[in-house]
Design an enzyme around this catalytic site. Structure first.
Site, PDB file in Angstrom:
ATOM      1  N   SER A 238      -4.114  -0.895   1.478  1.00 29.33           N
ATOM      2  CA  SER A 238      -3.189   0.212   1.706  1.00 29.33           C
ATOM      3  C   SER A 238      -1.887  -0.076   0.974  1.00 29.33           C
ATOM      4  O   SER A 238      -1.723  -1.135   0.366  1.00 29.33           O
ATOM      5  CB  SER A 238      -2.933   0.393   3.195  1.00 29.33           C
ATOM      6  OG  SER A 238      -2.110  -0.658   3.649  1.00 29.33           O
ATOM      7  N   LYS A 239      -0.983   0.860   1.059  1.00 33.01           N
ATOM      8  CA  LYS A 239       0.320   0.753   0.371  1.00 33.01           C
ATOM      9  C   LYS A 239       1.006  -0.589   0.607  1.00 33.01           C
ATOM     10  O   LYS A 239       1.657  -1.125  -0.278  1.00 33.01           O
ATOM     11  CB  LYS A 239       1.250   1.865   0.855  1.00 33.01           C
ATOM     12  CG  LYS A 239       1.158   3.105   0.014  1.00 33.01           C
ATOM     13  CD  LYS A 239       2.165   3.040  -1.135  1.00 33.01           C
ATOM     14  CE  LYS A 239       1.821   4.002  -2.250  1.00 33.01           C
ATOM     15  NZ  LYS A 239       1.747   3.414  -3.561  1.00 33.01           N
ATOM     16  N   ARG A 240       0.839  -1.106   1.856  1.00 25.95           N
ATOM     17  CA  ARG A 240       1.553  -2.359   2.131  1.00 25.95           C
ATOM     18  C   ARG A 240       1.093  -3.508   1.239  1.00 25.95           C
ATOM     19  O   ARG A 240       1.801  -4.488   1.069  1.00 25.95           O
ATOM     20  CB  ARG A 240       1.408  -2.863   3.572  1.00 25.95           C
ATOM     21  CG  ARG A 240       0.939  -2.396   4.500  1.00 25.95           C
ATOM     22  CD  ARG A 240       0.699  -2.818   5.893  1.00 25.95           C
ATOM     23  NE  ARG A 240      -0.710  -2.628   6.089  1.00 25.95           N
ATOM     24  CZ  ARG A 240      -1.582  -3.572   6.135  1.00 25.95           C
ATOM     25  NH1 ARG A 240      -1.209  -4.810   6.065  1.00 25.95           N
ATOM     26  NH2 ARG A 240      -2.835  -3.291   6.270  1.00 25.95           N
ATOM     27  N   HIS A 241      -0.106  -3.401   0.668  1.00 31.57           N
ATOM     28  CA  HIS A 241      -0.581  -4.476  -0.202  1.00 31.57           C
ATOM     29  C   HIS A 241      -0.044  -4.354  -1.621  1.00 31.57           C
ATOM     30  O   HIS A 241      -0.368  -5.153  -2.476  1.00 31.57           O
ATOM     31  CB  HIS A 241      -2.104  -4.473  -0.250  1.00 31.57           C
ATOM     32  CG  HIS A 241      -2.734  -4.766   1.066  1.00 31.57           C
ATOM     33  ND1 HIS A 241      -3.308  -3.797   1.843  1.00 31.57           N
ATOM     34  CD2 HIS A 241      -2.867  -5.917   1.752  1.00 31.57           C
ATOM     35  CE1 HIS A 241      -3.777  -4.340   2.954  1.00 31.57           C
ATOM     36  NE2 HIS A 241      -3.512  -5.622   2.921  1.00 31.57           N
ATOM     37  N   GLY A 242       0.763  -3.331  -1.870  1.00 33.24           N
ATOM     38  CA  GLY A 242       1.299  -3.151  -3.213  1.00 33.24           C
ATOM     39  C   GLY A 242       0.786  -1.858  -3.809  1.00 33.24           C
ATOM     40  O   GLY A 242       0.455  -0.930  -3.079  1.00 33.24           O
TER      41      GLY A 242
END
Ligand code: GLU
Length: 464
Positions: A238-242
Site C-alpha cells: 500500500s501507499k505506506r510502503h512507498g
C-alpha cells in the site's frame, strides 16, 4: 487450441499500480509468447469513480512499459446495450428474474442467515414470482442450487465451490446498469478471450462467472489468479510502503525495461536467471512457472536490476532518458551527454542520480560552484603551485589524449618525487568543484575538452 487471446481490464478509478502492471505484463507476455492477441478493456462502469484522466494515465503507463495492445481499445461504458441484450436473453430463457427486494430487505436476510450460522446470501424471495420490469427492480441470476462449480486455476490448481453457497447475484441494477460479473463474462466471451489472468482478489468471482458462461451456453476460458504483492512487512502493498503507481517509478528515474524485468521476476521464474531482455521474456514466459505465493516488493532488488540495465546499455541509448531529467535551462548536445554517460554507468542507480552526479558538467568554468570547505582544505599554497605548473604542461600538450595526459602527470610526479594524491584531489576539485565525482581524472578532462579543462584549472588556482 486456436489463437491465444488474453486481456487486461483495468478500472480507471486510479493510476496503474505496480500490482496491476505486473498482472498486465503476465497477460501481455502470454499473448506475445503464443503469437496471440492481447486486448485492453477499460472497465469504466462505475461512472462516479472512473475518470478520463485515470484512463489516460493507465494508457501512458502501458505505453511506457512497452505493452502494446491489439485492436481497438474497448470501453465498457460504450457497451451497455450489448450487456443488456444478454441480460434480456437470460430473462427470456428463465435463467434470470426480476426482483423487488430492497437493499434493506436483502441485508436483513443476510443477517438472519448469519445468526442461524448459514452462509449470508439472498434467500431467493422473488425467484419464482415471475415479476416483470418495474421501478427499483433489479435482475438477478437464477443460479443453480445444487451441484458444484469447479475449475482448474492455471496458478492455484483445482478450485471447487458448492453451488448452494452462491447467491442469485444481481446482473442489472435498479438504475439499469449491468454489474461487473455480467459485463466481464460478456466481454471476455465476445472478445474471444481464451486465458484470463487477473489478481487473486477476483478468485471468488470466477465460479459465479463460470455459472454465467454455462447459462449463456459459452465455452469457459482458462483462468489464472495471480497472488498479490506484499510490502517488506509482509502486509498487502500500500501507499505506506512507498510508491505504488507505475508513473512514480518513471518520475524516480527508473528505466522501463528494468521495471518490466523486475516485475515479471516478481512471481515468475526461469531457473535463477535474473536479467532478461524483452525478447527473452517473450520467448521463455509460461504460466507453469508463475508462483502461487505472494511476492514481496523489494526496492533494493529493483535498484539492482536498474543498475544492471544502466551498466549494460549503450551510452547513446541512455541519452534521451537522462535528458528528460535535466533541467530545461541546461543546453548541452547529445554528443556531450554520450561522453559523460560512461563515467556514470558504473555507479548510478537511476536517471535522476545520473543527472545529480554530473551537474558540474552542465555549467561552464566561470559559473562552476566550488565547495568552499574543500577549497580551504585542499588548495594549500603548495597545491595551488602544483595546479598552476600542471596547467602549463597540459596547455602545451597538443595531443590531449588519455595517454598523453597520463604521461604528463606521471612525469610531473616523478620529477617532483610526489605521489598521485598530490594532484588527485586538487585537480578533481578544480575540474568538478568538489572532491567526490565519477570518472578518473583523465576521463574527466577528455569529456570537458582541453579549453574547458584549462579554464577550470585556471579559475581554481585563482580562488585562493
Ligand atoms: N476491472 C477489474 C479490476 O480492475 C478487473 C476485472 C478482471 O480482470 O476480470 O480489478
Amino acid at each position: 487450441m486456436g489463437t491465444t487471446i488474453t486481456r487486461f481490464a483495468p478500472s480507471p478509478t486510479g493510476h496503474l499500480h505496480i500490482g496491476g502492471a505486473r498482472t498486465a505484463l503476465f497477460s501481455w507476455l502470454l499473448a506475445r509468447h503464443n503469437d496471440g492477441k492481447f486486448v485492453l478493456r477499460i472497465e469504466d462502469t462505475d461512472r462516479q469513480r472512473s475518470t478520463q484522466e485515470y484512463t489516460d494515465a493507465i494508457l501512458d503507463s502501458m505505453k511506457w512499459l512497452g505493452m502494446d495492445w491489439d485492436g481497438e481499445l474497448t470501453y465498457q461504458s460504450e457497451r451497455f446495450d450489448i450487456y443488456n441484450s444478454y441480460i434480456d436473453q437470460l430473462l427470456e430463457e428463465g435463467k434470470a428474474y426480476w426482483c423487488e427486494c430492497t437493499p434493506e430487505q436483502v441485508d436483513a436476510m443476510r443477517e438472519k442467515a448469519m445468526k442461524e450460522k448459514r452462509k449470508p446470501k439472498y434467500d431467493g424471495t422473488c425467484r419464482e414470482k415471475k415479476f416483470g420490469p418495474g421501478e427499483n427492480r433489479v435482475v438477478r441470476f437464477k443460479a443453480p442450487l445444487e451441484g458444484r462449480t469447479s475449475f482448474t486455476d492455471m496458478i492455484k490448481g483445482p478450485i471447487s465451490v458448492e453451488n448452494a453457497e452462491m447467491d442469485d447475484m444481481i446482473l442489472r441494477r435498479s438504475d439499469g446498469s449491468p454489474t461487473y460479473n455480467l459485463a466481464v463474462v460478456v466481454d471476455d466471451h465476445t472478445m474471444g478471450v481464451t486465458q484470463v489472468l487477473r489478481g487473486d482478489d477476483h478468485v471468488n468471482n470466477t465460479p459465479r462467472q463460470i455459472q454465467l458462461y454455462n447459462a449463456l451456453g459459452w465455452d469457459v476460458p482458462k483462468f489464472g489468479h495471480v497472488p498479490m504483492i506484499l510490502g517488506s512487512d509482509k502486509k498487502k502493498l500500500s501507499k505506506r510502503h512507498g510508491a505504488l503507481s507505475v508513473m512514480e517509478y518513471e518520475k524516480m528515474g527508473y528505466l522501463p525495461e528494468a521495471v518490466v524485468n523486475y516485475l515479471v521476476r516478481l512471481g515468475w521464474s526461469h531457473g535463477d536467471q535474473e536479467i532478461f531482455s524483452r525478447e527473452e521474456l517473450i520467448k521463455l514466459f509460461n504460466t507453469e512457472h508463475l508462483g502461487n505465493s505472494p511476492s514481496v516488493f523489494d526496492t533494493k532488488k529493483l535498484d539492482w536490476v536498474n543498475c544492471e540495465y544502466i551498466k549494460t546499455k549503450a551510452p547513446a541509448d541512455l541519452v534521451p532518458g537522462m535528458r528528460s531529467f535535466l533541467s530545461e535551462d541546461v543546453e548541452v548536445e547529445d554528443a556531450y551527454l554520450e561522453k559523460i554517460i560512461p563515467l556514470l554507468q558504473p555507479r548510478a542507480t537511476n536517471y535522476k542520480e545520473m543527472v545529480e552526479m554530473s551537474d558540474f558538467f552542465m555549467v561552464s568554468a566561470d559559473v562552476l560552484e566550488y565547495d568552499k570547505k574543500a577549497v580551504e582544505k585542499v588548495f594549500t599554497p603548495e597545491a595551488v603551485e602544483i595546479l598552476k605548473s600542471l596547467t602549463a604542461k597540459i596547455e602545451a600538450d597538443e595531443e590531449f589524449s588519455h595517454d598523453s595526459l597520463e604521461s604528463i602527470c606521471k612525469d610531473f610526479l616523478e620529477e617532483r618525487e610526489l605521489k598521485f594524491k598530490a594532484i588527485g584531489q586538487p585537480v578533481r576539485l578544480a575540474l568538478c568543484g568538489r572532491t567526490q565525482s565519477p570518472g578518473g581524472l583523465y576521463d574527466l578532462m577528455l569529456v570537458l575538452g582541453k579549453n574547458e579543462t584549462l579554464a577550470r584549472m585556471n579559475r581554481a588556482a585563482s580562488l585562493i
